[in-house]
Design a protein around this motif. Structure first.
Motif, mmCIF file in Angstrom:
data_model
loop_
_atom_site.group_PDB
_atom_site.id
_atom_site.type_symbol
_atom_site.label_atom_id
_atom_site.label_comp_id
_atom_site.label_asym_id
_atom_site.label_seq_id
_atom_site.Cartn_x
_atom_site.Cartn_y
_atom_site.Cartn_z
ATOM 1 N N GLU A 42 -28.430 48.109 37.225
ATOM 2 C CA GLU A 42 -28.183 46.862 36.493
ATOM 3 C C GLU A 42 -27.257 45.913 37.253
ATOM 4 O OE1 GLU A 42 -26.568 47.751 32.624
ATOM 5 O OE2 GLU A 42 -27.926 49.467 32.369
ATOM 6 N N PHE A 43 -26.570 46.414 38.264
ATOM 7 C CA PHE A 43 -25.514 45.651 38.930
ATOM 8 C C PHE A 43 -25.943 45.058 40.258
ATOM 9 C CE2 PHE A 43 -22.811 48.574 36.417
ATOM 10 C CZ PHE A 43 -21.987 47.634 35.810
ATOM 11 N N THR A 44 -25.335 43.927 40.568
ATOM 12 C CA THR A 44 -25.236 43.472 41.943
ATOM 13 C C THR A 44 -23.917 44.058 42.408
ATOM 14 O OG1 THR A 44 -26.418 41.397 41.512
ATOM 15 C CG2 THR A 44 -24.972 41.470 43.454
ATOM 16 N N VAL A 45 -23.958 44.897 43.439
ATOM 17 C CA VAL A 45 -22.769 45.591 43.906
ATOM 18 C C VAL A 45 -22.249 44.906 45.168
ATOM 19 C CG1 VAL A 45 -21.785 47.800 44.643
ATOM 20 C CG2 VAL A 45 -23.661 47.761 42.971
ATOM 21 N N ILE A 46 -20.974 44.522 45.110
ATOM 22 C CA ILE A 46 -20.324 43.869 46.251
ATOM 23 C C ILE A 46 -19.174 44.745 46.708
ATOM 24 C CG2 ILE A 46 -19.063 41.836 47.064
ATOM 25 C CD1 ILE A 46 -20.544 40.222 44.870
ATOM 26 N N ASP A 47 -19.229 45.160 47.958
ATOM 27 C CA ASP A 47 -18.187 45.982 48.578
ATOM 28 C C ASP A 47 -17.230 45.041 49.289
ATOM 29 O OD1 ASP A 47 -16.736 47.709 50.362
ATOM 30 O OD2 ASP A 47 -18.323 49.201 50.120
ATOM 31 N N VAL A 48 -15.961 45.031 48.890
ATOM 32 C CA VAL A 48 -14.988 44.071 49.425
ATOM 33 C C VAL A 48 -14.147 44.643 50.567
ATOM 34 C CG1 VAL A 48 -14.908 42.770 47.260
ATOM 35 C CG2 VAL A 48 -13.230 44.591 47.663
ATOM 36 N N ARG A 49 -14.545 45.788 51.104
ATOM 37 C CA ARG A 49 -13.811 46.377 52.223
ATOM 38 C C ARG A 49 -14.196 45.691 53.532
ATOM 39 N NH1 ARG A 49 -15.549 52.323 52.108
ATOM 40 N NH2 ARG A 49 -17.526 51.306 51.677
ATOM 41 N N THR A 50 -13.509 46.072 54.592
ATOM 42 C CA THR A 50 -13.829 45.532 55.919
ATOM 43 C C THR A 50 -15.181 46.082 56.366
ATOM 44 O OG1 THR A 50 -12.802 47.345 57.146
ATOM 45 C CG2 THR A 50 -11.373 45.460 56.548
ATOM 46 N N LEU B 154 -21.775 52.303 48.427
ATOM 47 C CA LEU B 154 -22.663 52.566 47.303
ATOM 48 C C LEU B 154 -24.071 52.074 47.639
ATOM 49 C CD1 LEU B 154 -19.888 52.895 45.831
ATOM 50 C CD2 LEU B 154 -21.005 51.930 43.841
ATOM 51 N N PRO B 155 -25.086 52.767 47.135
ATOM 52 C CA PRO B 155 -26.461 52.311 47.379
ATOM 53 C C PRO B 155 -26.654 50.872 46.903
ATOM 54 C CG PRO B 155 -26.448 54.496 46.393
ATOM 55 C CD PRO B 155 -25.026 53.987 46.350
ATOM 56 N N GLY B 156 -27.235 50.063 47.760
ATOM 57 C CA GLY B 156 -27.535 48.677 47.418
ATOM 58 C C GLY B 156 -26.377 47.710 47.532
ATOM 59 N N ALA B 157 -25.206 48.189 47.910
ATOM 60 C CA ALA B 157 -24.033 47.303 48.000
ATOM 61 C C ALA B 157 -24.158 46.352 49.176
ATOM 62 C CB ALA B 157 -22.756 48.130 48.143
ATOM 63 N N ALA C 274 -25.233 35.244 41.463
ATOM 64 C CA ALA C 274 -25.538 36.646 41.151
ATOM 65 C C ALA C 274 -25.042 37.001 39.750
ATOM 66 C CB ALA C 274 -24.902 37.568 42.186
ATOM 67 N N ALA C 275 -23.851 36.519 39.377
ATOM 68 C CA ALA C 275 -23.280 36.809 38.053
ATOM 69 C C ALA C 275 -24.087 36.148 36.941
ATOM 70 C CB ALA C 275 -21.824 36.360 37.995
ATOM 71 N N GLU C 276 -24.723 35.033 37.230
ATOM 72 C CA GLU C 276 -25.565 34.371 36.231
ATOM 73 C C GLU C 276 -26.841 35.169 35.976
ATOM 74 O OE1 GLU C 276 -26.019 30.488 37.931
ATOM 75 O OE2 GLU C 276 -24.048 29.820 37.204
ATOM 76 N N ARG C 277 -27.282 35.934 36.969
ATOM 77 C CA ARG C 277 -28.494 36.752 36.846
ATOM 78 C C ARG C 277 -28.223 38.110 36.208
ATOM 79 N NH1 ARG C 277 -28.926 36.033 42.260
ATOM 80 N NH2 ARG C 277 -29.145 38.274 42.508
ATOM 81 N N GLY C 278 -26.966 38.600 36.294
ATOM 82 C CA GLY C 278 -26.662 39.922 35.749
ATOM 83 C C GLY C 278 -25.230 40.323 36.082
ATOM 84 N N ASP C 279 -24.903 41.563 35.758
ATOM 85 C CA ASP C 279 -23.544 42.058 35.963
ATOM 86 C C ASP C 279 -23.254 42.301 37.447
ATOM 87 O OD1 ASP C 279 -23.084 41.967 33.255
ATOM 88 O OD2 ASP C 279 -23.562 44.074 32.924
ATOM 89 N N VAL C 280 -22.001 42.087 37.810
ATOM 90 C CA VAL C 280 -21.539 42.273 39.184
ATOM 91 C C VAL C 280 -20.464 43.350 39.185
ATOM 92 C CG1 VAL C 280 -20.371 41.180 41.150
ATOM 93 C CG2 VAL C 280 -22.058 39.876 39.814
ATOM 94 N N LEU C 281 -20.620 44.312 40.085
ATOM 95 C CA LEU C 281 -19.653 45.393 40.251
ATOM 96 C C LEU C 281 -19.006 45.255 41.617
ATOM 97 C CD1 LEU C 281 -18.431 48.100 39.202
ATOM 98 C CD2 LEU C 281 -20.315 49.245 40.414
ATOM 99 N N LEU C 282 -17.676 45.208 41.638
ATOM 100 C CA LEU C 282 -16.929 45.108 42.888
ATOM 101 C C LEU C 282 -16.378 46.477 43.250
ATOM 102 C CD1 LEU C 282 -15.037 41.781 42.183
ATOM 103 C CD2 LEU C 282 -17.155 42.097 43.449
#
Length: 195
Positions: free
Chosen positions: A21-29, A38-41, A59-67
């Motif tokens: 359900e998420f758009t996953v954004i990894d904020v690391r270097t 994470l898969p799909g991040a 992305a947030a307008e389309r669905g949930d975002v996980l950081l």
């Protein structure tokens, strides 16, 4: 956008069941990201979040975002930054460390796609240890007052633990080997736009 009733923090098991359900954004270097994510991040380092605001908003307008980050501290900071811009997101509690500890899969790019590098935690440990040793060596060889170098690093580490921040990691993150390439950022922005 993440709904007002949606949690702002998810534990690894909760996130795993809803990962699709998420758009996953990894904020690391980038170096940390290629060590396992994470898969799909997609990788948008914390210091590039502001530049990616239009894409993240889309992305947030389309669905949930996980950081996601290594421990959850940087992703919490990113959530706060995005909330100030009116973008609701959730953070993975404990980051990729908790994800892996629960036995969930971390993805790594193919060998030809990786940039060799150390995790930020390893870089901080190496740098802090090197500076402490340098301070001790300078104290013995040059002047006893140079022991303050080691004391300063020790104080910085205590402050880092108390505040759950890391100034040394912020500085190390600005080094060229920790910076994302323009092509990598463009590739990360594309899925956020829905392409």
């Amino acid at each position: 956008m993440t709904s007002p009733s949606a949690p702002s923090a998810l534990r690894a098991d909760e996130a795993r069941t809803r990962l699709h359900e998420f758009t996953v954004i990894d904020v690391r270097t980038p170096a940390e990201y290629v060590s396992g994510h994470l898969p799909g991040a997609v990788n948008i380092p914390l210091d590039h979040i502001r530049r990616a605001l239009p894409e993240i908003r889309h992305a947030a307008e389309r669905g949930d975002v996980l950081l996601v980050c290594a421990s959850g501290a940087r992703s919490e900071n990113a959530c706060k930054l995005l909330a100030e811009q009116g973008i609701g997101t959730a953070s993975l509690v404990g980051g990729t460390g908790a994800w892996a500890a629960e036995g969930h899969d971390l993805r790594t790019p193919a060998a030809c796609d990786t940039r060799a590098g150390w995790s930020m935690e390893r870089q901080v440990r190496f740098t802090a240890g090197s500076l402490v040793l340098l301070g001790l060596l300078l104290c013995l060889l040059v002047h006893p007052a140079l022991l303050l170098v080691s004391a300063g690093i020790a104080g910085g580490l205590v402050f880092s633990a108390l505040t759950n921040t890391c100034g040394m990691a912020a500085l190390l993150g600005k080094l060229p080997h920790n910076r994302p390439r323009a092509a990598d950022l463009d590739a990360a922005h594309a899925p956020l736009r829905g392409r």
